[in-house]
Design a protein around this motif. Structure first.
Motif, PDB file in Angstrom:
ATOM      1  N   LEU A  18       0.857  -1.178   0.000  1.00  0.00           N
ATOM      2  CA  LEU A  18       0.000   0.000   0.000  1.00  0.00           C
ATOM      3  C   LEU A  18       0.890   1.224   0.000  1.00  0.00           C
ATOM      4  O   LEU A  18       2.008   1.184   0.535  1.00  0.00           O
ATOM      5  CB  LEU A  18      -0.897   0.062   1.234  1.00  0.00           C
ATOM      6  N   ARG A  19       0.362   2.312  -0.535  1.00  0.00           N
ATOM      7  CA  ARG A  19       1.091   3.581  -0.505  1.00  0.00           C
ATOM      8  C   ARG A  19       0.216   4.627   0.157  1.00  0.00           C
ATOM      9  O   ARG A  19      -0.900   4.893  -0.307  1.00  0.00           O
ATOM     10  CB  ARG A  19       1.452   4.030  -1.918  1.00  0.00           C
ATOM     11  N   LEU A  20       0.726   5.212   1.226  1.00  0.00           N
ATOM     12  CA  LEU A  20       0.030   6.295   1.907  1.00  0.00           C
ATOM     13  C   LEU A  20       0.616   7.625   1.456  1.00  0.00           C
ATOM     14  O   LEU A  20       1.829   7.733   1.218  1.00  0.00           O
ATOM     15  CB  LEU A  20       0.176   6.176   3.421  1.00  0.00           C
ATOM     16  N   SER A  21      -0.235   8.610   1.360  1.00  0.00           N
ATOM     17  CA  SER A  21       0.219   9.955   1.012  1.00  0.00           C
ATOM     18  C   SER A  21      -0.265  10.957   2.049  1.00  0.00           C
ATOM     19  O   SER A  21      -1.296  10.746   2.698  1.00  0.00           O
ATOM     20  CB  SER A  21      -0.315  10.356  -0.368  1.00  0.00           C
ATOM     21  N   CYS A  22       0.481  12.046   2.182  1.00  0.00           N
ATOM     22  CA  CYS A  22       0.117  13.109   3.105  1.00  0.00           C
ATOM     23  C   CYS A  22       0.357  14.441   2.399  1.00  0.00           C
ATOM     24  O   CYS A  22       1.473  14.710   1.941  1.00  0.00           O
ATOM     25  CB  CYS A  22       0.948  13.026   4.373  1.00  0.00           C
ATOM     26  N   ALA A  23      -0.683  15.237   2.306  1.00  0.00           N
ATOM     27  CA  ALA A  23      -0.577  16.548   1.675  1.00  0.00           C
ATOM     28  C   ALA A  23      -0.600  17.624   2.742  1.00  0.00           C
ATOM     29  O   ALA A  23      -1.501  17.632   3.588  1.00  0.00           O
ATOM     30  CB  ALA A  23      -1.723  16.751   0.693  1.00  0.00           C
ATOM     31  N   ALA A  24       0.375  18.507   2.705  1.00  0.00           N
ATOM     32  CA  ALA A  24       0.470  19.594   3.676  1.00  0.00           C
ATOM     33  C   ALA A  24       0.039  20.899   3.036  1.00  0.00           C
ATOM     34  O   ALA A  24       0.291  21.142   1.855  1.00  0.00           O
ATOM     35  CB  ALA A  24       1.896  19.713   4.193  1.00  0.00           C
ATOM     36  N   SER A  25      -0.608  21.735   3.830  1.00  0.00           N
ATOM     37  CA  SER A  25      -1.000  23.069   3.368  1.00  0.00           C
ATOM     38  C   SER A  25      -0.868  24.053   4.519  1.00  0.00           C
ATOM     39  O   SER A  25      -0.692  23.662   5.669  1.00  0.00           O
ATOM     40  CB  SER A  25      -2.433  23.060   2.825  1.00  0.00           C
ATOM     41  N   GLY A  26      -0.960  25.325   4.207  1.00  0.00           N
ATOM     42  CA  GLY A  26      -0.795  26.357   5.225  1.00  0.00           C
ATOM     43  C   GLY A  26       0.649  26.844   5.257  1.00  0.00           C
ATOM     44  O   GLY A  26       1.265  27.045   4.227  1.00  0.00           O
TER      45      GLY A  26
END
Length: 124
Positions: A18-26
């Motif tokens: 599985l591949r997890l992703s995390c998107a950051a903003s701010g």
């Protein structure tokens, strides 16, 4: 403030990937490190992997070393966790975290920002 959103969890058979992703903003310019932690109802939040946001240097928990790979694209403010050879004991809610202070840490207390978590379930 930094906002984090995880994606990519799901159900997979043992031995799968599985591949997890995390998107950051701010205020992403303030990030010095990002990491992955996981938690089950029976255990406290557990360190999985972390990456120095500037250098890309990585650190892993012994339990995932050689099976998981953390990476980041700081031009897109995203981080990923590629998980292979998954085991039932990898089943947990996985959390993305970011620190504006420390360059890499296994200590959850060093991370100021957290995502909502994504469930990973590995069936035997």
């Amino acid at each position: 403030q930094v906002q984090l959103v995880e994606s990519g969890g799901g159900l997979v058979q043992a031995g799968g990937s599985l591949r997890l992703s995390c998107a950051a903003s701010g205020r992403t310019f303030s990030i010095t490190a990002m990491g992955w932690f996981r938690q089950t109802p029976e255990k406290e939040r557990e360190f999985v992997a972390t990456i120095n946001w500037r250098s890309g240097r990585t650190y892993y928990a012994d339990s995932v070393l050689g099976r998981f790979t953390i990476s980041r694209d700081n031009t897109k403010d995203t981080m990923s966790l590629q998980m292979s050879s998954l085991k039932p004991e990898d089943t947990a809610v996985y959390y993305c975290a970011a620190s504006p202070t420390f360059y890499a840490s296994r200590d959850a207390g060093k991370y100021n920002y957290w995502g909502q978590g994504t469930q990973v379930t590995v069936s035997s």
